[in-house]
Design an enzyme around this catalytic site. Structure first.
Site, PDB file in Angstrom:
ATOM      1  N   CYS A 243      49.149  43.024  76.673  1.00  0.00           N
ATOM      2  CA  CYS A 243      49.757  41.731  76.305  1.00  0.00           C
ATOM      3  C   CYS A 243      48.819  40.535  76.425  1.00  0.00           C
ATOM      4  CB  CYS A 243      50.996  41.491  77.173  1.00  0.00           C
ATOM      5  SG  CYS A 243      52.299  42.675  76.851  1.00  0.00           S
TER       6      CYS A 243
HETATM    7  N1  LIG Z   1      53.480  47.860  76.745  1.00  0.00           N
HETATM    8  C1  LIG Z   1      53.956  46.743  77.209  1.00  0.00           C
HETATM    9  O1  LIG Z   1      53.890  46.521  78.416  1.00  0.00           O
HETATM   10  C2  LIG Z   1      54.618  45.725  76.281  1.00  0.00           C
HETATM   11  C3  LIG Z   1      55.317  44.679  76.878  1.00  0.00           C
HETATM   12  C4  LIG Z   1      55.956  43.770  76.071  1.00  0.00           C
HETATM   13  C5  LIG Z   1      55.884  43.888  74.684  1.00  0.00           C
HETATM   14  N2  LIG Z   1      55.173  44.904  74.117  1.00  0.00           N
HETATM   15  C6  LIG Z   1      55.180  44.988  72.656  1.00  0.00           C
HETATM   16  O2  LIG Z   1      56.063  46.021  72.254  1.00  0.00           O
HETATM   17  C7  LIG Z   1      55.550  46.686  71.088  1.00  0.00           C
HETATM   18  C8  LIG Z   1      55.394  48.160  71.354  1.00  0.00           C
HETATM   19  O3  LIG Z   1      54.447  48.331  72.391  1.00  0.00           O
HETATM   20  P1  LIG Z   1      54.285  49.674  73.198  1.00  0.00           P
HETATM   21  O4  LIG Z   1      53.435  49.330  74.370  1.00  0.00           O
HETATM   22  O5  LIG Z   1      55.601  50.310  73.415  1.00  0.00           O
HETATM   23  O6  LIG Z   1      53.457  50.532  72.146  1.00  0.00           O
HETATM   24  P2  LIG Z   1      53.153  52.105  72.224  1.00  0.00           P
HETATM   25  O7  LIG Z   1      51.928  52.312  71.445  1.00  0.00           O
HETATM   26  O8  LIG Z   1      53.244  52.571  73.645  1.00  0.00           O
HETATM   27  O9  LIG Z   1      54.393  52.775  71.463  1.00  0.00           O
HETATM   28  C9  LIG Z   1      54.693  52.535  70.124  1.00  0.00           C
HETATM   29  C10 LIG Z   1      55.164  53.825  69.492  1.00  0.00           C
HETATM   30  O10 LIG Z   1      55.565  53.533  68.156  1.00  0.00           O
HETATM   31  C11 LIG Z   1      55.229  54.650  67.333  1.00  0.00           C
HETATM   32  N3  LIG Z   1      55.214  54.210  65.935  1.00  0.00           N
HETATM   33  C12 LIG Z   1      54.257  53.528  65.282  1.00  0.00           C
HETATM   34  N4  LIG Z   1      54.660  53.274  64.019  1.00  0.00           N
HETATM   35  C13 LIG Z   1      55.901  53.805  63.894  1.00  0.00           C
HETATM   36  C14 LIG Z   1      56.839  53.851  62.841  1.00  0.00           C
HETATM   37  N5  LIG Z   1      56.587  53.284  61.681  1.00  0.00           N
HETATM   38  N6  LIG Z   1      58.001  54.504  63.049  1.00  0.00           N
HETATM   39  C15 LIG Z   1      58.265  55.092  64.239  1.00  0.00           C
HETATM   40  N7  LIG Z   1      57.421  55.052  65.280  1.00  0.00           N
HETATM   41  C16 LIG Z   1      56.247  54.416  65.109  1.00  0.00           C
HETATM   42  C17 LIG Z   1      53.906  55.099  67.885  1.00  0.00           C
HETATM   43  O11 LIG Z   1      53.654  56.443  67.542  1.00  0.00           O
HETATM   44  C18 LIG Z   1      54.095  54.893  69.395  1.00  0.00           C
HETATM   45  O12 LIG Z   1      54.542  56.066  70.033  1.00  0.00           O
HETATM   46  C19 LIG Z   1      54.261  45.961  70.751  1.00  0.00           C
HETATM   47  O13 LIG Z   1      54.522  44.964  69.814  1.00  0.00           O
HETATM   48  C20 LIG Z   1      53.858  45.355  72.060  1.00  0.00           C
HETATM   49  O14 LIG Z   1      53.061  44.191  71.867  1.00  0.00           O
HETATM   50  C21 LIG Z   1      54.559  45.845  74.894  1.00  0.00           C
END
Ligand SMILES: NC(=O)c1ccc[n+]([C@@H]2O[C@H](COP(=O)([O-])OP(=O)(O)OC[C@H]3O[C@@H](n4cnc5c(N)ncnc54)[C@H](O)[C@@H]3O)[C@@H](O)[C@H]2O)c1
Length: 417
Positions: free
Chosen positions: A261
């Protein structure tokens, strides 16, 4: 009759949400384009640090199923999009996954359903990118045929006190009725729901939170550099300032920012402001200062070795704690990468110890693990404490190390950043 919830994207954000929604009594299906993820979840294995196999088992007992096959999905009552939003080459958000997930959601959209976007992105994305796609693919209209909202994820990985349930959940609808629908869904998953004026304010709230951290970390990092020259112990000054019961929140210096982030999200905002024709100077300055910290650590390491008649070239340097966050196994965007890279470039022999990391590579090159902590600390020409995991005993490290650079201000024997 419990509602059906579809979580698109089963990563750090989607999985905890799927768990909490299952616990709340929703019938939850998870969709991820990576077949391996769906398969291992269905077999009871978690791929996310913050969620254990026991919790996956609990989800499966609660009816959760994961799939990578869109054709097997049926129209749910609620769709939550939790897909990645990495930085694009031009430093703006890459919305490829959000667009793809919106199309999936559009194909599954039934009249009366709710779509909530949780991926972090710039203000306007829900309304200007997701909404038109959903409307085009489904033939329905947001606010009339279906509800659409943005609800930022605020997970703090590793935080034992605050999780999804007891962290207030912000929701912003593209219309007031959309906000009501989102509130109705999330109020069963979280203890408190906070309604934003619209999706844009909810999107901005998330970026404000992360920009606030980014800027304040940069502030103390810049102060750490000149405090040393002024002969001031900044950690002690922060400890004193933090006794003020109002108007001050402590932030601490370190070797740079990491994680998914802080180094990334403020870029979404500065990218959008740049499109208005001027820079977001606070963010750009914070990026510059925080981005320079690994280089500053290496210059201090070089200086410390030099003062002790050792060139960095050929010296053994042990990096202690290489994850971006304390007591976490998360290596994403860790500043330790840049420290190792620069030390290698200067000719140092780099090893590392981290109780959470069994294997660490930088630019495809494996960093040698130091083995037993006590022996590794005693053997290195220089120890750099990059992450003060709770498992470390700072006094013991201070006693054993020949030379110690402490970037976290936790030891008394070593030299502080
Ligand atoms: N990790 C954190 O701590 C955190 C905190 C707040 C916000 N976010 C935000 O949340 C969002 C997700 O982050 P994350 O950390 O969970 O990511 P991540 O990479 O851990 O997980 C995302 C998942 O989405 C899947 N994916 C990608 N495209 C797809 C599609 N078209 N259809 C279905 N699945 C699909 C990927 O294979 C992956 O498993 C991002 O925008 C991130 O900025 C993350």
């Amino acid at each position: 009759m419990p509602a059906d919830v579809l979580v698109i994207g089963l990563g750090y954000v989607g999985l905890p949400l799927a768990l909490e929604a299952t616990r709340a009594g929703y019938r939850v299906t998870g969709f991820d384009t990576r077949a391996q993820i769906a398969r291992s979840l269905n077999e009871g294995r978690s791929h996310v640090d913050d969620l254990g196999d026991d919790e996956v088992a609990e989800m499966l007992r609660g009816g959760f199923r994961a799939t990578h096959d869109e054709a097997s999905l049926t129209p749910p009552d609620v769709i939550v999009i939790c897909v990645p939003t990495p930085l694009s080459v031009a430093d703006g958000p890459d919305l490829t996954a959000v667009r793809a997930a919106s199309q999936t959601a559009g194909r599954l959209l039934a009249p009366g359903a709710l779509v909530s976007l949780e991926s972090t992105t710039y203000p306007g994305t829900t309304d200007e990118v997701v909404r038109p796609l959903l409307e085009k693919v489904s033939g329905l209209t947001a606010g009339l045929g279906f509800s659409l909202a943005f609800s930022p994820e605020r997970i703090d990985p590793g935080n034992q006190d605050f999780g999804l349930r007891n962290t207030p959940k912000i929701v912003g609808g593209v219309t007031p009725s959309c906000a009501d629908a989102a509130e109705a869904f999330y109020s069963k998953v979280c203890d408190q729901v906070v309604k934003a004026k619209s999706a844009r304010e909810a999107e901005m709230a998330k970026l404000l939170e992360n920009t606030y951290r980014h800027v304040n970390i940069a502030l103390v990092n810049e102060m750490a550099i000149f405090c040393r020259e002024l002969g001031v112990d900044l950690w002690d000054a922060i400890r004193c300032a933090a006794t003020k019961p109002f108007g001050f929140q402590p932030f601490f210096p370190g070797p740079g920012v990491g994680g998914h982030c802080i180094p990334i999200d403020p870029n979404y905002l500065s990218y959008q402001v740049r499109r208005l024709g001027y820079p977001f100077r606070f963010v750009e300055l914070a990026q510059e200062i925080n981005g320079r910290m690994p280089g500053y650590v290496v210059s201090r390491a070089t200086e410390l070795l030099n003062r002790n008649f050792k060139p960095v070239n050929g010296s053994s340097v042990l990096l202690l704690g290489v994850t971006y966050k304390k007591d976490s196994a998360d290596l994403r965007e860790t500043p330790a990468n840049s420290v190792a890279r620069q030390l290698w470039r200067a000719g140092a022999r780099v090893t590392y110890c981290d109780p959470y990391v069994t294997d660490w590579s930088v630019d495809g090159r494996r960093v040698e693990a130091g083995g037993c902590l006590a022996d590794a600390v005693a053997a290195a020409d220089l120890v750099i404490l990059l992450q003060a995991h709770s498992a470390y005993d700072p006094a013991e490290i201070g006693r054993r190390a020949r030379l110690l650079l402490d970037t976290r201000g936790v030891t008394t024997a070593g030299e502080r950043l």
